[in-house]
Design a protein around this motif. Structure first.
Motif, PDB file in Angstrom:
ATOM      1  N   TYR A 185       0.691  -1.446  -0.093  1.00  0.00           N
ATOM      2  CA  TYR A 185      -0.067   0.023  -0.482  1.00  0.00           C
ATOM      3  C   TYR A 185       1.302   0.858  -0.244  1.00  0.00           C
ATOM      4  CZ  TYR A 185      -4.230   3.288   1.282  1.00  0.00           C
ATOM      5  OH  TYR A 185      -4.612   4.040   0.999  1.00  0.00           O
ATOM      6  N   GLY A 188      -0.172   2.788  -3.127  1.00  0.00           N
ATOM      7  CA  GLY A 188      -1.522   3.490  -2.948  1.00  0.00           C
ATOM      8  C   GLY A 188      -2.759   2.440  -2.895  1.00  0.00           C
ATOM      9  N   ILE A 189      -3.608   3.089  -3.301  1.00  0.00           N
ATOM     10  CA  ILE A 189      -5.327   2.216  -2.728  1.00  0.00           C
ATOM     11  C   ILE A 189      -5.318   1.105  -4.631  1.00  0.00           C
ATOM     12  CG2 ILE A 189      -7.801   2.023  -3.830  1.00  0.00           C
ATOM     13  CD1 ILE A 189      -8.002   5.133  -2.372  1.00  0.00           C
ATOM     14  N   LEU A 197      -4.052   7.765  -9.354  1.00  0.00           N
ATOM     15  CA  LEU A 197      -4.701   7.328  -7.957  1.00  0.00           C
ATOM     16  C   LEU A 197      -4.355   9.013  -7.809  1.00  0.00           C
ATOM     17  CD1 LEU A 197      -5.274   3.568  -7.180  1.00  0.00           C
ATOM     18  CD2 LEU A 197      -7.265   5.858  -7.197  1.00  0.00           C
ATOM     19  N   HIS A 198      -3.238   8.827  -7.459  1.00  0.00           N
ATOM     20  CA  HIS A 198      -2.121  10.610  -6.985  1.00  0.00           C
ATOM     21  C   HIS A 198      -2.643  11.516  -7.816  1.00  0.00           C
ATOM     22  CE1 HIS A 198       0.693  13.008  -5.131  1.00  0.00           C
ATOM     23  NE2 HIS A 198       0.768  13.154  -6.287  1.00  0.00           N
ATOM     24  N   PHE A 204      -7.117  12.262  -7.220  1.00  0.00           N
ATOM     25  CA  PHE A 204      -6.822  12.817  -5.649  1.00  0.00           C
ATOM     26  C   PHE A 204      -5.955  13.538  -4.862  1.00  0.00           C
ATOM     27  CE2 PHE A 204      -9.595   9.104  -6.795  1.00  0.00           C
ATOM     28  CZ  PHE A 204     -10.598   9.009  -5.800  1.00  0.00           C
ATOM     29  N   LYS A 228      -3.576   9.670  -3.611  1.00  0.00           N
ATOM     30  CA  LYS A 228      -3.833   8.289  -3.132  1.00  0.00           C
ATOM     31  C   LYS A 228      -2.877   7.120  -3.969  1.00  0.00           C
ATOM     32  CE  LYS A 228      -7.496   9.682  -0.737  1.00  0.00           C
ATOM     33  NZ  LYS A 228      -7.907   9.563   1.311  1.00  0.00           N
TER      34      LYS A 228
END
Length: 197
Positions: free
Chosen positions: A71, A75-76, A119-120, A123, A136
């Motif tokens: 993680y 991340g997600i 995701l980064h 978000f 994220k």
């Protein structure tokens, strides 16, 4: 006498050449150990199960700690890592010599990395000093996505990584790009039937 010396030297040379040939070892290529290669696939599946359990906060300290490590990197997108491991394990099992082909390895890796970057970027929130934080996508998404955000605004960067993620998924799962044209083809056929009517 010179002919005798010549014959003796020729005989010595023949003996040396025969000895040299006799001492040469024939290199027989070693056959790969298929059982060990299959064990690699089993290990990937076990690791995928551990990561899945760790993702739900269960299974003990090893699965939870392992998932927390993944993680931090993705991340997600870490929730996609068990899928990636099972994907690699299946293709490793199905391969003739139980070798994972570079295209399978790179395509799924590209999917993980591009999803992490998206995701980064998607978000992340802009700070007062024209910098982005709070994405994220983990450490990897922050490094690559942050470098892209230095050159592009959030909206075009998000679109770019979204497209790269879709293309990576198509590459990994063998989905032809013409699939995205199917809605337009259906509309064309509907228009043709309306005109014919």
């Amino acid at each position: 006498s010179s002919s005798v010396i010549l014959k003796v030297t020729m005989a010595k040379r023949k003996k040396h050449s025969k000895k040299g040939r006799a001492h040469k070892k024939v290199d027989v290529p070693k056959e790969p150990n298929m059982f060990v290669r299959q064990l690699g696939s089993v290990f990937m599946i076990v690791l995928a199960i551990f990561l899945l359990l760790g993702g739900f906060g269960t299974g003990g300290s090893l699965p939870v700690g392992l998932f927390e490590l993944v993680y931090k990197i993705f991340g997600i997108a870490a929730y996609l890592s068990p899928v990636a491991l099972v994907y690699w394990a299946i293709h490793k099992f199905r391969a003739e010599e139980h070798n994972l082909s570079p295209s399978r390895l790179f395509s799924m890796s590209a999917l993980l990395i591009s999803f992490s970057c998206w995701l980064h970027v998607a978000f992340a929130s802009e700070t007062a000093i024209a910098d982005y934080s709070g994405g994220k996508g983990g450490g990897l998404g922050e490094v690559i996505g942050g470098a892209v955000l230095a050159a592009l605004d959030k909206f075009p960067a998000s679109i770019m990584f979204f497209i790269v993620t879709i293309l990576s998924a198509c590459w990994a799962f063998g989905i032809p790009l013409k699939v995205f044209l199917l809605p337009f083809k259906k509309r064309e056929t509907d228009e043709d039937t309306d005109l014919a009517a």
